[in-house]
Design a protein around this motif. Structure first.
Motif, PDB file in Angstrom:
ATOM      1  N   ASN A   2      71.542 145.550   2.353  1.00 20.60           N
ATOM      2  CA  ASN A   2      70.700 146.104   1.310  1.00 20.60           C
ATOM      3  C   ASN A   2      69.483 146.762   1.948  1.00 20.60           C
ATOM      4  N   ASN A   3      68.633 147.323   1.140  1.00 16.36           N
ATOM      5  CA  ASN A   3      67.480 148.048   1.665  1.00 16.36           C
ATOM      6  C   ASN A   3      66.282 147.164   1.954  1.00 16.36           C
ATOM      7  N   HIS A   4      66.386 145.870   1.655  1.00 21.70           N
ATOM      8  CA  HIS A   4      65.226 145.005   1.772  1.00 21.70           C
ATOM      9  C   HIS A   4      65.331 143.964   2.879  1.00 21.70           C
ATOM     10  N   SER A   5      66.486 143.735   3.412  1.00 16.43           N
ATOM     11  CA  SER A   5      66.682 142.697   4.417  1.00 16.43           C
ATOM     12  C   SER A   5      67.614 143.200   5.504  1.00 16.43           C
ATOM     13  N   VAL A   6      67.483 142.606   6.668  1.00  7.21           N
ATOM     14  CA  VAL A   6      68.474 142.877   7.701  1.00  7.21           C
ATOM     15  C   VAL A   6      69.766 142.191   7.287  1.00  7.21           C
ATOM     16  N   TRP A   7      70.885 142.748   7.661  1.00  2.00           N
ATOM     17  CA  TRP A   7      72.162 142.205   7.209  1.00  2.00           C
ATOM     18  C   TRP A   7      72.657 141.082   8.079  1.00  2.00           C
ATOM     19  N   GLN A   8      72.210 141.016   9.326  1.00  2.00           N
ATOM     20  CA  GLN A   8      72.640 139.933  10.197  1.00  2.00           C
ATOM     21  C   GLN A   8      71.478 138.969  10.409  1.00  2.00           C
ATOM     22  N   ILE A   9      71.690 137.721  10.009  1.00  2.00           N
ATOM     23  CA  ILE A   9      70.638 136.719  10.053  1.00  2.00           C
ATOM     24  C   ILE A   9      70.558 136.086  11.439  1.00  2.00           C
ATOM     25  N   THR A  10      69.341 136.048  11.964  1.00  2.00           N
ATOM     26  CA  THR A  10      69.062 135.311  13.194  1.00  2.00           C
ATOM     27  C   THR A  10      67.858 134.410  12.911  1.00  2.00           C
ATOM     28  N   TYR A  11      67.652 133.444  13.784  1.00  2.00           N
ATOM     29  CA  TYR A  11      66.580 132.475  13.590  1.00  2.00           C
ATOM     30  C   TYR A  11      65.667 132.449  14.803  1.00  2.00           C
ATOM     31  N   ARG A  12      64.416 132.029  14.565  1.00  2.00           N
ATOM     32  CA  ARG A  12      63.444 131.848  15.640  1.00  2.00           C
ATOM     33  C   ARG A  12      62.729 130.520  15.416  1.00  2.00           C
ATOM     34  N   PRO A  13      62.234 129.908  16.476  1.00  2.00           N
ATOM     35  CA  PRO A  13      61.497 128.644  16.300  1.00  2.00           C
ATOM     36  C   PRO A  13      60.241 128.878  15.452  1.00  2.00           C
ATOM     37  N   VAL A  14      59.857 127.870  14.697  1.00  2.00           N
ATOM     38  CA  VAL A  14      58.630 127.971  13.912  1.00  2.00           C
ATOM     39  C   VAL A  14      57.433 127.701  14.815  1.00  2.00           C
ATOM     40  N   ILE A  37      64.755 114.699  13.914  1.00  2.00           N
ATOM     41  CA  ILE A  37      64.779 116.157  13.811  1.00  2.00           C
ATOM     42  C   ILE A  37      64.738 116.710  15.224  1.00  2.00           C
ATOM     43  N   SER A  38      65.712 117.549  15.568  1.00  2.00           N
ATOM     44  CA  SER A  38      65.724 118.131  16.910  1.00  2.00           C
ATOM     45  C   SER A  38      65.196 119.559  16.944  1.00  2.00           C
ATOM     46  N   SER A  39      65.346 120.303  15.835  1.00  2.00           N
ATOM     47  CA  SER A  39      64.788 121.657  15.822  1.00  2.00           C
ATOM     48  C   SER A  39      64.518 122.122  14.398  1.00  2.00           C
ATOM     49  N   ILE A  40      63.518 122.983  14.300  1.00  2.00           N
ATOM     50  CA  ILE A  40      63.199 123.653  13.041  1.00  2.00           C
ATOM     51  C   ILE A  40      63.038 125.125  13.368  1.00  2.00           C
ATOM     52  N   LYS A  41      63.871 125.940  12.751  1.00  2.00           N
ATOM     53  CA  LYS A  41      63.823 127.386  12.965  1.00  2.00           C
ATOM     54  C   LYS A  41      63.685 128.075  11.617  1.00  2.00           C
ATOM     55  N   GLN A  42      63.210 129.316  11.655  1.00  2.00           N
ATOM     56  CA  GLN A  42      63.116 130.081  10.423  1.00  2.00           C
ATOM     57  C   GLN A  42      63.808 131.417  10.608  1.00  2.00           C
ATOM     58  N   VAL A  43      64.155 132.018   9.488  1.00  2.00           N
ATOM     59  CA  VAL A  43      64.799 133.328   9.537  1.00  2.00           C
ATOM     60  C   VAL A  43      63.890 134.280  10.294  1.00  2.00           C
ATOM     61  N   ASN A  44      64.467 135.064  11.179  1.00  2.00           N
ATOM     62  CA  ASN A  44      63.715 135.930  12.081  1.00  2.00           C
ATOM     63  C   ASN A  44      63.428 137.293  11.447  1.00  2.00           C
ATOM     64  N   GLU A  45      62.767 137.269  10.300  1.00  2.00           N
ATOM     65  CA  GLU A  45      62.305 138.492   9.662  1.00  2.00           C
ATOM     66  C   GLU A  45      61.214 138.115   8.679  1.00  2.00           C
ATOM     67  N   ALA A  46      60.512 139.100   8.174  1.00  2.00           N
ATOM     68  CA  ALA A  46      59.465 138.843   7.183  1.00  2.00           C
ATOM     69  C   ALA A  46      60.132 138.487   5.856  1.00  2.00           C
ATOM     70  N   GLU A  47      59.854 137.292   5.372  1.00  2.00           N
ATOM     71  CA  GLU A  47      60.385 136.857   4.087  1.00  2.00           C
ATOM     72  C   GLU A  47      59.234 136.875   3.087  1.00  2.00           C
ATOM     73  N   VAL A  48      59.435 137.533   1.967  1.00  2.00           N
ATOM     74  CA  VAL A  48      58.358 137.730   1.014  1.00  2.00           C
ATOM     75  C   VAL A  48      58.382 136.685  -0.101  1.00  2.00           C
ATOM     76  N   ASN A  49      59.500 136.516  -0.770  1.00  2.00           N
ATOM     77  CA  ASN A  49      59.570 135.656  -1.948  1.00  2.00           C
ATOM     78  C   ASN A  49      59.944 134.211  -1.653  1.00  2.00           C
ATOM     79  N   SER A  50      60.309 133.924  -0.449  1.00  2.00           N
ATOM     80  CA  SER A  50      60.603 132.548  -0.047  1.00  2.00           C
ATOM     81  C   SER A  50      60.656 132.524   1.472  1.00  2.00           C
ATOM     82  N   ASN A  51      60.679 131.319   2.030  1.00  2.00           N
ATOM     83  CA  ASN A  51      60.898 131.128   3.458  1.00  2.00           C
ATOM     84  C   ASN A  51      62.047 130.156   3.607  1.00  2.00           C
ATOM     85  N   ASN A  52      62.922 130.430   4.551  1.00  2.00           N
ATOM     86  CA  ASN A  52      64.094 129.598   4.773  1.00  2.00           C
ATOM     87  C   ASN A  52      64.024 128.990   6.163  1.00  2.00           C
ATOM     88  N   PHE A  53      64.077 127.661   6.206  1.00  2.00           N
ATOM     89  CA  PHE A  53      63.972 126.928   7.458  1.00  2.00           C
ATOM     90  C   PHE A  53      65.271 126.174   7.726  1.00  2.00           C
TER      91      PHE A  53
END
Length: 132
Positions: A2-14, A37-53
């Motif tokens: 879509n025009n608002h998000s990258v189509w392939q999801i990657t994660y980065r450490p918080v 808990i061994s790791s916490i990562k978040q979606v590797n893009e700017a999330e506006v309406n929510s954050n996914n961990f």
């Protein structure tokens, strides 16, 4: 895609401060789901309406992965609870949708200092397909 998000999801450490906040929230509301808990990562893009961990850890020696979603406090608890109830009803009718998990207090929506939180089993995948 879509025009608002990258189509392939990657994660980065918080960041460490965010990690500390999430670990505290986890231990207060969701501790029964993981022993460690061994790791916490978040979606590797700017999330506006929510954050996914993506929360990875162990429970009784088995690796478990969850998706913890933060939604801004501009949304109401009732709105989010209703969405979760609809997801549960759809699943009961055979529609495959993610199922929200409950907090220690038995709620599907938990309030944190910076937003509402909902917990889901992590569904492995790396592509986002917007449906609206």
């Amino acid at each position: 895609p879509n025009n608002h998000s990258v189509w392939q999801i990657t994660y980065r450490p918080v960041e460490e401060s965010r990690r500390a906040t999430l670990v505290d929230l986890w231990h207060t509301h969701f501790a029964s789901y993981l022993d460690t808990i061994s790791s916490i990562k978040q979606v590797n893009e700017a999330e506006v309406n929510s954050n996914n961990f993506k929360i990875t850890g162990e429970k009784e020696g088995n690796q478990c992965i969850y998706l913890l979603r933060r939604v801004p406090l501009t949304r109401t608890r009732q709105e989010l609870e209703r969405t979760g109830e609809i997801m549960q009803q759809l699943n009961a009718q055979g529609v495959s949708v993610p199922q929200p998990l409950t907090s220690r207090a038995g709620h599907i929506v938990t309030e944190g200092a910076d937003g509402w939180y909902l917990l889901f089993p992590f569904i492995k995948g790396d592509h986002y397909r917007c449906t609206w």
